[in-house]
Enzyme design. Structure first.
Site, mmCIF file in Angstrom:
data_model
loop_
_atom_site.group_PDB
_atom_site.id
_atom_site.type_symbol
_atom_site.label_atom_id
_atom_site.label_comp_id
_atom_site.label_asym_id
_atom_site.label_seq_id
_atom_site.Cartn_x
_atom_site.Cartn_y
_atom_site.Cartn_z
ATOM 1 N N GLY A 157 1.073 -1.188 0.021
ATOM 2 C CA GLY A 157 0.090 -0.115 0.022
ATOM 3 C C GLY A 157 0.944 1.105 0.034
ATOM 4 N N ILE A 159 2.355 2.997 2.472
ATOM 5 C CA ILE A 159 3.352 2.829 3.553
ATOM 6 C C ILE A 159 4.463 1.699 2.753
ATOM 7 C CG2 ILE A 159 4.175 1.902 5.727
ATOM 8 C CD1 ILE A 159 1.561 3.330 6.976
ATOM 9 N N ARG A 236 0.844 -4.535 12.368
ATOM 10 C CA ARG A 236 0.051 -4.783 13.371
ATOM 11 C C ARG A 236 0.820 -6.015 13.859
ATOM 12 N NH1 ARG A 236 -1.067 -0.026 13.627
ATOM 13 N NH2 ARG A 236 -3.211 0.915 13.592
ATOM 14 N N ASP A 260 8.200 -2.878 15.794
ATOM 15 C CA ASP A 260 7.409 -1.797 16.622
ATOM 16 C C ASP A 260 5.983 -2.058 17.180
ATOM 17 O OD1 ASP A 260 7.380 1.206 16.951
ATOM 18 O OD2 ASP A 260 5.835 1.143 15.201
ATOM 19 N N GLU A 265 -0.222 -4.975 23.159
ATOM 20 C CA GLU A 265 0.403 -3.864 23.499
ATOM 21 C C GLU A 265 -0.109 -3.237 24.692
ATOM 22 O OE1 GLU A 265 0.433 -1.380 20.028
ATOM 23 O OE2 GLU A 265 1.663 -2.699 19.025
ATOM 24 N N HIS A 283 5.606 1.217 19.542
ATOM 25 C CA HIS A 283 4.637 1.445 18.341
ATOM 26 C C HIS A 283 4.742 2.771 18.625
ATOM 27 C CE1 HIS A 283 0.303 0.571 16.837
ATOM 28 N NE2 HIS A 283 1.258 1.741 16.264
#
Ligand code: 8YV
Length: 317
Positions: A157, A159, A236, A260, A265, A283
């Protein structure tokens, strides 16, 4: 003059001024501070037309169902895996996110993790601080070459594309796996994720989260990436089977990881923290002054546009 009302699901504390800026412009119902959340929603339900949220807090099926007057959801962040888009679409509720403005900073962190992981940058930093260099008490192992290697991207995509572009600067052979091949990019399409993993030195995850990609990176894929392969995740945590990853990293069957994001989380498996082949970040891929400012501005613009014109500026739906 009365201010328009919004329900804010969680604090935008990833950008310090944001909560204050929302409160200047709107009467803010602070959902996350309510002790009895069900009663809080019931009490205000008939007044709430707009929800402001973050990628982290989202807007659940239950919340949408509890707000019969809801017309718009504006989220701070690009990810919408925690927003029930199906319920929103059924009710014709507009949903905006903050696309594009974070592509570069997220791609930069993907590269930071990749380089840190391949060249032992975090490990080297600890090595110097702990005086192993000065006292000659240990040596820092050699890293793996990055330039000229094979880069695999899962999810090309906006990113993913920014990550791929940076790979060309490192003279890398760039391949990608997507649901569909793209005609507008110079990178090699690999329809099989397993083949992509087998044929990559670095596998970077830039796909959307949610049920459709849960544990997409399973044990088989990580074994295919192998002991010399490195897995980078800025997407994710749910995309990776985390227990399987920890096991393979600990046994050396997976060469390394730069992460990350995590499945639960801010909990990070303790074993991961003991592994030198792993680089961990909390993150923060989008967390630069410039990008977080732009994300807040984007949410403010969407809210303003909705309240003045009934439209949002950067719609997901
Ligand atoms: C945010 C993100 O840091 O945009 C996203 O989807 O994950 C990040 O940019 C954060 O999750 C906002 O809550």
């Amino acid at each position: 003059m009365t201010k328009p009302l919004i329900l804010q699901v969680g604090s935008f504390n990833g950008h310090a001024p944001a909560d204050g800026e929302l409160a200047e412009r709107y009467e803010v119902l602070e959902y996350w501070k309510a002790s009895d959340k069900v009663a809080f929603l019931r009490e205000h339900a008939n007044r709430i037309e707009v929800v402001a949220t973050t990628a982290n807090f989202g807007c659940s099926t239950e919340m949408i169902a509890a707000l019969p007057k809801l017309r718009a959801i504006c989220t701070w962040g690009v990810g919408y895996d925690k927003i029930d888009l199906e319920s929103a679409a059924t009710r014709k509720i507009l949903v905006s996110n903050t696309p594009d403005i974070l592509n570069d900073c997220v791609a930069d962190i993907a590269w930071g993790l990749l380089l840190a992981c391949a060249r032992n940058i975090g490990w080297g930093d600890r090595f110097v601080r702990e005086n192993h260099w000065e006292n000659k008490t240990d040596y820092l192992p050699h890293g793996a070459r990055v330039s000229g290697k094979k880069l695999g991207i899962v999810g090309l995509g906006r990113i993913g594309e920014a990550i791929a572009r940076r790979g060309l600067g490192f003279d890398m052979q760039v391949s990608y796996h997507n649901r569909n091949a793209r005609a507008d990019v110079p990178y090699t399409y690999q329809p099989s994720l397993l083949e992509l993993a087998r044929d990559s030195d670095f596998l970077v995850l830039a796909t959307v989260g949610g049920a459709g990609t849960k544990h997409l990176i399973n044990e088989e894929i990580m074994r295919a990436l192998g002991p010399d392969g490195r897995l980078i995740n800025i997407a994710r945590g749910s995309v990776i089977d985390e227990p399987a990853m920890v096991h393979l990293l600990a046994s050396g069957e997976l060469g390394g990881a730069g992460l990350d994001v995590f499945e639960d989380e801010p909990r990070v498996p303790d074993q991961l923290k003991t592994l030198s082949s792993v680089v961990l970040m909390p993150h923060v891929a989008s967390a630069t002054h410039e990008t977080r400012r732009a994300m807040t501005d984007c949410v403010l613009e969407n809210l303003h546009s909705f309240f003045t014109q009934g439209k949002i500026v950067t719609p997901i739906i």
